[in-house]
Each structure stands twice: as C-alpha cells, then as structure tokens.
Design a protein around this motif. Structure first.
Motif, PDB file in Angstrom:
ATOM      1  N   ARG A 189      32.894  47.845  59.890  1.00 40.75           N
ATOM      2  CA  ARG A 189      33.599  47.865  61.248  1.00 40.75           C
ATOM      3  C   ARG A 189      33.727  46.743  61.838  1.00 40.75           C
ATOM      4  O   ARG A 189      34.375  46.536  62.884  1.00 40.75           O
ATOM      5  N   SER A 190      33.483  45.724  61.144  1.00 40.31           N
ATOM      6  CA  SER A 190      33.552  44.166  61.647  1.00 40.31           C
ATOM      7  C   SER A 190      33.452  43.310  60.559  1.00 40.31           C
ATOM      8  O   SER A 190      32.759  43.438  59.373  1.00 40.31           O
ATOM      9  N   VAL A 191      33.446  41.924  60.957  1.00 43.22           N
ATOM     10  CA  VAL A 191      33.489  41.006  59.854  1.00 43.22           C
ATOM     11  C   VAL A 191      31.889  40.915  59.431  1.00 43.22           C
ATOM     12  O   VAL A 191      31.436  40.764  58.310  1.00 43.22           O
ATOM     13  N   LYS A 192      31.050  40.948  60.456  1.00 42.46           N
ATOM     14  CA  LYS A 192      29.653  40.709  60.332  1.00 42.46           C
ATOM     15  C   LYS A 192      29.036  41.777  59.465  1.00 42.46           C
ATOM     16  O   LYS A 192      28.380  41.690  58.471  1.00 42.46           O
ATOM     17  N   GLU A 193      29.708  43.204  59.613  1.00 44.91           N
ATOM     18  CA  GLU A 193      29.258  44.272  58.883  1.00 44.91           C
ATOM     19  C   GLU A 193      29.717  43.990  57.394  1.00 44.91           C
ATOM     20  O   GLU A 193      28.870  44.245  56.327  1.00 44.91           O
ATOM     21  N   ALA A 194      30.715  43.294  57.146  1.00 44.88           N
ATOM     22  CA  ALA A 194      31.330  43.054  55.994  1.00 44.88           C
ATOM     23  C   ALA A 194      30.468  42.104  55.058  1.00 44.88           C
ATOM     24  O   ALA A 194      30.230  42.298  54.000  1.00 44.88           O
ATOM     25  N   ILE A 195      30.041  41.118  55.751  1.00 50.74           N
ATOM     26  CA  ILE A 195      29.352  39.956  55.075  1.00 50.74           C
ATOM     27  C   ILE A 195      28.183  40.695  54.602  1.00 50.74           C
ATOM     28  O   ILE A 195      27.542  40.400  53.607  1.00 50.74           O
ATOM     29  N   GLU A 196      27.419  41.582  55.667  1.00 50.73           N
ATOM     30  CA  GLU A 196      26.004  41.969  55.271  1.00 50.73           C
ATOM     31  C   GLU A 196      26.355  43.098  53.915  1.00 50.73           C
ATOM     32  O   GLU A 196      25.455  43.141  53.072  1.00 50.73           O
ATOM     33  N   VAL A 197      27.514  43.966  54.025  1.00 50.88           N
ATOM     34  CA  VAL A 197      27.530  44.866  52.499  1.00 50.88           C
ATOM     35  C   VAL A 197      27.616  43.474  51.531  1.00 50.88           C
ATOM     36  O   VAL A 197      26.982  44.172  50.284  1.00 50.88           O
ATOM     37  N   LEU A 198      28.695  42.791  51.607  1.00 51.92           N
ATOM     38  CA  LEU A 198      28.656  41.978  50.255  1.00 51.92           C
ATOM     39  C   LEU A 198      27.405  41.560  50.040  1.00 51.92           C
ATOM     40  O   LEU A 198      27.372  40.776  48.792  1.00 51.92           O
ATOM     41  N   LYS A 199      26.462  40.822  50.787  1.00 48.29           N
ATOM     42  CA  LYS A 199      25.109  40.343  50.460  1.00 48.29           C
ATOM     43  C   LYS A 199      24.347  41.213  49.688  1.00 48.29           C
ATOM     44  O   LYS A 199      23.769  40.725  48.468  1.00 48.29           O
ATOM     45  N   HIS A 200      24.423  42.602  49.673  1.00 45.56           N
ATOM     46  CA  HIS A 200      23.840  43.572  48.661  1.00 45.56           C
ATOM     47  C   HIS A 200      24.404  44.164  47.768  1.00 45.56           C
ATOM     48  O   HIS A 200      23.929  44.976  46.930  1.00 45.56           O
ATOM     49  N   HIS A 201      25.904  43.845  47.404  1.00 44.38           N
ATOM     50  CA  HIS A 201      26.765  44.583  46.548  1.00 44.38           C
ATOM     51  C   HIS A 201      27.673  43.603  45.784  1.00 44.38           C
ATOM     52  O   HIS A 201      28.424  42.898  46.646  1.00 44.38           O
ATOM     53  N   ASP A 202      27.397  43.485  44.578  1.00 47.43           N
ATOM     54  CA  ASP A 202      28.342  42.135  43.949  1.00 47.43           C
ATOM     55  C   ASP A 202      29.420  42.817  42.975  1.00 47.43           C
ATOM     56  O   ASP A 202      29.657  42.068  42.275  1.00 47.43           O
TER      57      ASP A 202
END
Length: 260
Positions: free
Chosen positions: A164-177
C-alpha cells in the motif's frame, strides 16, 4: 425499451449492453446478447450467466457512478469477455465485449491514456506474454479496491503480493526475489511510484526493468517526463484483463531485452 436504458444502448455486433436491477435481474438489453448466451436474457439473473460477477457487482456498488473494469467468463461455453460498468439511479449499467487483439493496443509513454495498453517493439525478438506466465507479481497501490481488482485478475498459479506504499513495496522485495513484474501506482501518499523506481535503479536494476507505472489521473509535467525518460511502460486505471495482459507483455519483453 426502458427509458433509463436509452443512453446506454448500443447495437454494435461485438458487444452487448445490459441494464441490471439491484437484485441482479436483467431488465434491459442492447447489442448482441449471444456473446453471453443463446438464451433469451430478459429476466435472467446475471450471476447465472457470468462467473465472477459477485465481486464485480460489489465494486460497482461501492464506486457509485465510477466505471469498474474486469474480465468475466460466460457460464455457457466458458467464453472470456471484457466487462465495464457502473451503478446509477439504482441500476447497474454494464457493457460486455470481446477482448481487443493485443496488436491494436499501445502503451502511452508520454501521457496518461484512458486504459492500460501496449505495442510490442517491432524490432524485438520477444513475443508479448500475459499474466498467466508470471510466477509472482507485486502490485503497489494505496487504494484497497484496486488491490482487490489485482488479486481477482491474476490466475491462481501466480503469487500476488500487494503493498500500500513504496515503503511496504521495498519490504516485500527484500524477502521475495521471484517477482516477475511490478505494477506501481504513480501518485501515493508519502512517496510516489517514481521513487520506488529510483530506489530499484540504485539497488536492484533488474527489478527496475520489471516495473510498470500506473496512473489514476493527471500527473505533473515534471513527473510525466521523468517516467517517460525511465523507459518503463505507463498505463492508467481503470483497466480490463486484455489491457493488463498487454502491459504485462510489454514489461516482460523489456526485461528480456535488458538481459541480452
């Protein structure tokens, strides 16, 4: 014909327009009803004719007068159709049509269009693909309704991550490649979608090449030029399944070109 239906009526052979009561009963028809069924549609309930209508109707109810787009499958024959509609004066006004061929679509690179679309690069050796080819997709939008639309439009074989935000997106991408495509809204509170692109360009360039921007309205000229310069596809809400497939094809083709 119901007078409330006169402005919505159309006789184009490749589409059918329906006027549906609050209870789901079809009370008006124009165009080609055989797109949905060979039966007489008058008085039938829409959920008996088309799979997946419950969420579609609920979204129209929640967004009174705003157009909602989706794809629906006919119960008779399993035919996929593009659907768009809105609620007005106590009725659901719905237009169903056959999907447009991908070659007729294009992505607007310099200004928002009324729908997401794509044209494959004529020199590219890579054929456009669809959402069915994705292992996983990240959808970034601050509107819960749009995230629900994304979840509904991808097949069960695709993992749909949402932020729901850029911050959340960055967190998702840290854990899913394993993310194959990122669909990111341009205008959001706190940080805009272009800031996610900048972050990925600096930290994970191959993911930056998998990002497409989505706009829900007018954006500033500065931001528009920045997105154009980025080379990422740009589309707009609302969108149909065919629109989404075209955009995904553009994203995957761009990613494949960058790998060579």
């Amino acid at each position: 014909m119901n007078p409330r239906y006169s402005e919505f009526a159309s006789n184009r052979a490749t589409r059918v327009n329906l006027l549906v009561s609050e209870s789901g009963e079809i009370v008006g028809i124009a165009g080609d009803p055989t797109l949905i069924s060979q039966d007489n549609l008058w008085g039938l309930r829409i959920e008996e004719l088309l799979d997946g209508t419950s969420r579609f109707v609920e979204d129209m109810r929640e967004t009174d007068r705003l157009t909602v787009k989706t794809t629906l499958r006919t119960a008779e024959g399993g035919r996929w159709l593009d659907a768009k509609g809105h609620k007005q004066n106590g009725y659901f006004q719905i237009e169903m049509s056959t999907p447009e061929p991908l070659e007729r679509m294009h992505v607007a690179a310099s200004q928002p269009s009324t729908s997401i679309a794509s044209t494959p690069n004529a020199e590219s050796k890579f054929e456009p693909r669809t959402r069915a080819d994705l292992r996983a997709v990240l959808c970034v939008d601050d509107e819960e309704m749009i995230l629900r639309v994304y979840r509904r439009m991808f097949p069960s074989s695709t993992k749909v991550f949402v932020a729901r935000s850029v911050k959340e997106a960055i967190e998702v991408l840290k854990h899913h490649d394993e993310i194959d495509a990122i669909l990111c809204d341009v205008m959001m509170p706190e940080a805009c979608g272009y800031e996610l692109f900048q972050h990925l360009t600096a930290t994970n360039p191959h993911l930056a090449n998998r990002l497409a921007f989505i706009t829900g309205g007018v954006i500033s000229r500065t931001l528009e030029l920045a997105i154009q310069y980025s080379g990422a596809p740009l589309g707009s809400k609302p969108f149909s399944g065919a629109d989404l497939d075209a955009l995904i094809g553009e994203v995957l083709a761009r990613d494949a070109r960058s790998a060579h």
